[in-house]
Design an enzyme around this catalytic site. Sequence first.
Site, PDB file in Angstrom:
ATOM      1  N   GLY A   1      -2.357   4.066   2.861  1.00 52.38           N
ATOM      2  CA  GLY A   1      -3.341   4.113   1.967  1.00 52.38           C
ATOM      3  C   GLY A   1      -4.270   2.736   1.957  1.00 52.38           C
TER       4      GLY A   1
ATOM      5  CB  SER B   1      -1.029  -0.013   1.262  1.00 53.38           C
ATOM      6  OG  SER B   1      -0.169   0.431   2.510  1.00 53.38           O
ATOM      7  CG  ASP B   2       1.312   5.937  -1.208  1.00 53.00           C
ATOM      8  OD1 ASP B   2       2.080   6.035  -0.653  1.00 53.00           O
ATOM      9  OD2 ASP B   2       1.237   6.590  -2.437  1.00 53.00           O
ATOM     10  CD1 TRP B   3       5.082   5.175   4.976  1.00 52.71           C
ATOM     11  CD2 TRP B   3       4.692   3.888   3.079  1.00 52.71           C
ATOM     12  NE1 TRP B   3       6.140   4.395   4.883  1.00 52.71           N
ATOM     13  CE2 TRP B   3       5.856   3.744   3.709  1.00 52.71           C
ATOM     14  CE3 TRP B   3       4.407   3.253   2.111  1.00 52.71           C
ATOM     15  CZ2 TRP B   3       6.827   2.627   3.205  1.00 52.71           C
ATOM     16  CZ3 TRP B   3       5.206   2.159   1.641  1.00 52.71           C
ATOM     17  CH2 TRP B   3       6.310   1.778   2.155  1.00 52.71           C
TER      18      TRP B   3
END
Length: 809
Positions: free
Chosen positions: A294, A290-292
């Site tokens: 996200g 995941s994006d941070w």
Amino acid sequence: MKTSIVGLAVVLQLAAQASAQDGQSSPSELENYWSYGRSESVPDTPVAKGPGDWADAYQKALKLVSQMTDEEKNNITYGHELTTTGCSGTTGSVPRLNFPGICLQDAGNGVRGVDMVNSYPAGIHAGASWNRELAHDRAEHMGAEFRRKGVNVALGPVVGPAGRVASGGRNWEGFGSDPYLAGALAAESVRGMQQNVIACVKHLIGNEQETSRNSPQLLEDSHNQSISSNIDDKTMHELYLWGFQDVVKAGAGSVMCSYNRINNSYGCQNSKVMNGLLKGELGFQGFVVSDWTGQHTGIASANAGMDIAMPDSKYWENNTLAIATRNGSMPEFRLDDMATRIIASWYKYAEIQEPGHGIPVSLLEPHKLVDARDPKSKKTILQSAVEGHVLVKNTADALPLKKPKFLSIFGYDAIPPALNNVDDSSLGGWSMGLQNALTYPNGSSVDNGTEQYMFLSSTSPTARGPGVAFNGTLFVGGGSGASTPSYIDAPLHAFQRQAYDDDTFLAWDVLSLDPFVNPASEACVVFINEAASEGWDRPYLADPSSDKLVKNVAAKCSNTMVVIHNAGLRLVDEWVENPNITAVIYAHLPGQDSGRALVEVMYGKQSPSGRLPYTVARKESDYKDLLEPVVTSGTENEYYPQSNFSEGIYIDYKAFIRNDIKPRFEFGYGLTYSNFSYSDLETGVSSNANLQYEPAGNRTENVEGGLEALWDVIASVNCTVSNTGKVHAAEVAQLYVGIPGGPPKVLRGFEKRTIEAGEKEHIQFELTRRDLSQWDTEKQAWGLQTGKYSIYVGKSVLDIQLHGILDLS
Ligand SMILES: *[C@@H]1O[C@H](CO)[C@@H](O)[C@H](O)[C@H]1NC(C)=O
Ligand SMILES: *[C@@H]1O[C@H](CO)[C@@H](O)[C@H](O)[C@H]1NC(C)=O
Ligand SMILES: *[C@@H]1O[C@H](CO)[C@@H](O)[C@H](O)[C@H]1NC(C)=O
Ligand SMILES: *[C@@H]1O[C@H](CO)[C@@H](O)[C@H](O)[C@H]1NC(C)=O
Ligand SMILES: *[C@@H]1O[C@H](CO)[C@@H](O)[C@H](O)[C@H]1NC(C)=O
Ligand SMILES: *[C@@H]1O[C@H](CO)[C@@H](O)[C@H](O)[C@H]1NC(C)=O
Ligand SMILES: *[C@@H]1O[C@H](CO)[C@@H](O)[C@H](O)[C@H]1NC(C)=O
Ligand SMILES: *[C@@H]1O[C@H](CO)[C@@H](O)[C@H](O)[C@H]1NC(C)=O
Ligand SMILES: *[C@@H]1O[C@H](CO)[C@@H](O)[C@H](O)[C@H]1NC(C)=O
Ligand SMILES: *[C@@H]1O[C@H](CO)[C@@H](O)[C@H](O)[C@H]1NC(C)=O
Ligand SMILES: *[C@@H]1O[C@H](CO)[C@@H](O)[C@H](O)[C@H]1NC(C)=O
Ligand SMILES: *[C@@H]1O[C@H](CO)[C@@H](O)[C@H](O)[C@H]1NC(C)=O
């Protein structure tokens, strides 16, 4: 121009339904984001089998995972906060089986926020070089630095944003606004990077604007959703997914899912995108992270195809996934597959025993110095910096400079920022001075005109306010894609050294916006920049105070040369036609060797060889609907911001051509100090090309890069390029194809060659089945068109030198 965008009607209808339904929902109903997803559901998560050169790694991974308990498998799927190392994120470990966990670190332009590393030219700079080999070597050296620091996963390269929004804050992290160019250079970057570490290609998918990319995070108690990128299936394949297909083919070990929603379902829980497109159709064998922050849902995100949550997970911690496999809400094979993908990528690319050993928790505390630099990288860092410079105006051979007697230097961008790589942990971690300043749209350390870092920052990232220039030479953009320089070789420093060699008298004023110009100046070089960062989209495409500075100098100096360090495209029409302005260079973001590289080009030690990887308009409104991000406003849009990608694949030059708008500088444009002529065009279908081939079946799971046949070379285009000028120089021959039913010209080949004066070279472009196909939404497959394809070879998308036909009837 008539266009056919199959599937567009459907996406619009779908978005309309979504917004109608969403409009009736009260925010409290939105706890379960999953149930509001409008994206097609693809429930079956492909299980990676480790084909081809993944076989060994998968064999080892399956063996290790078979010894793990479900709790241990679960443990490595999310980030744990460590007190021993300071990586951007670290997965859990399995001490019992000696699996030490994985360190993930920003980003794609050099190791960020630590000491003893180099700052490489940024993605857009590599894009402007149009040089596959350099892109490869840049990434290989960069990857080696990550490795020496104990990093397993370098969080780059970027193919999304793909450059849809002209003012997009992160466009500079990618390679430019064409999927073919970006995909080719990203694939080389992945190959280079993965000599040493796992590459993480981001952001999957549709992260084309920073505005509202992450609303819930911005406002903790807000029910606002992130922007939804509503993308029809054809556009998805032909533009946004294109680069991801290239990197999967190149063996990418990880991919990052994005903050935004796609068709109203979050990137990190979108099963159509992760299960369907990435793992199903493209046959991706690595893991999705995941994006941070996200991640917005628990088991649903695992079932949708996400494998690691970062930097922690309030959904997957405490053995949640292990429990879920027992109570039936998640299949056991999914948890096994998550763990296997993670461990297999680790074995294949980055089996490191002491993850993060060179990344201290705090630079402010005493720490072991781990020097990640290798003198062998120097040549690549410099040459990559040289080749991303694009010369766009050069009246009467003003350049190269020839031992000028008296040279004047102006502009705030000629010197290093007063604070360069000073750590400021009060800003939440390891951002260095430059990144910090660029990360805050309100410019908290900024106060308009007197500030240390930036001038004229807009107070609202979405307002069409003043532009943003960075007070100091701009060598990288801001946010997580920033890199940390060993030093900054600013332009003024490099010109000083050259003045020594040439006995030039150098005059400078890098503070004033209206400097005194000594009339004895043979030339005046003005340095300006245009800054951008993750976190906000650019308020303007040309900072007015910088324009004023240029005009002030040009009014007093008849040989004014402008150098722009630009984090994204920058307009120049305020002054570009002024006859006193004799040369203009887009210098992009060259990294730490900025000045040295510029001197190579401006003094003719090398002929400039960069080409624009985007279109520069004459005025902002020429970008039409693709100028600004979609902004949350009005009732329909308030909690569920929607961005309809209704232009289809018509972004950048395809939009300019369709709208019949003449750009200031077109895609692919750039001057050299020599001249090139083109001749001997040959086009032909390969003798073994099977034009009748029909792909069988949709799910090409476990074939990396999708159906093998897509990569068959089925045609070639040849020509001869001759250097008819006086100096040896590099030419970038560009191939554009008119696929029947598609835009009149799409880039489908480029070859960069350095050719001696008076010499010529035979150039061959190979075209694969995918290059000549369109996505058929009904068959759910790539298909060739029958008929005549227009073939154009030239120096830019508008400067066509040779025109032919490829007949596929
Ligand atoms: C988004 O919706 C459009 C229109 O229905 C469809 O063509 C496309 O495949 C969808 N994409 C995803 C990722 O759901
Ligand atoms: C998206 O498209 C739908 C269907 O045309 C339309 O109703 C809606 O207003 C559009 N949304 C935006 C933000 O333009
Ligand atoms: C999970 O990972 C953490 C962090 O690496 C480690 O301390 C812990 O022992 C691991 N738990 C298990 C069950 O292996
Ligand atoms: C995990 O346990 C901690 C400590 O008891 C608790 O604060 C947290 O909410 C739990 N998380 C989940 C997902 O259950
Ligand atoms: C199964 O376990 C998960 C994780 O603890 C939990 O979220 C879910 O509600 C449980 N489902 C059932 C049907 O018990
Ligand atoms: C700017 O934003 C930062 C971060 O949100 C905040 O700490 C600071 O107070 C703001 N400054 C101004 C002048 O609004
Ligand atoms: C900059 O400062 C001047 C004078 O202090 C003021 O008039 C102007 O509005 C300011 N501009 C911005 C963008 O804050
Ligand atoms: C830019 O930074 C310099 C220090 O390098 C400082 O003297 C100057 O005042 C700053 N300029 C602006 C316009 O903020
Ligand atoms: C060009 O520069 C000269 C000084 O060398 C000045 O007299 C003239 O006005 C300038 N022309 C323009 C168009 O700015
Ligand atoms: C959330 O939506 C409301 C209503 O449209 C808007 O006023 C607010 O600015 C939004 N907040 C964010 C963080 O986008
Ligand atoms: C292009 O040149 C290559 C070798 O240089 C040759 O194999 C190929 O057949 C040529 N293609 C055409 C269309 O002439
Ligand atoms: C691909 O899938 C679509 C529906 O998703 C189906 O209509 C079509 O027949 C399939 N094509 C092949 C070749 O299997």
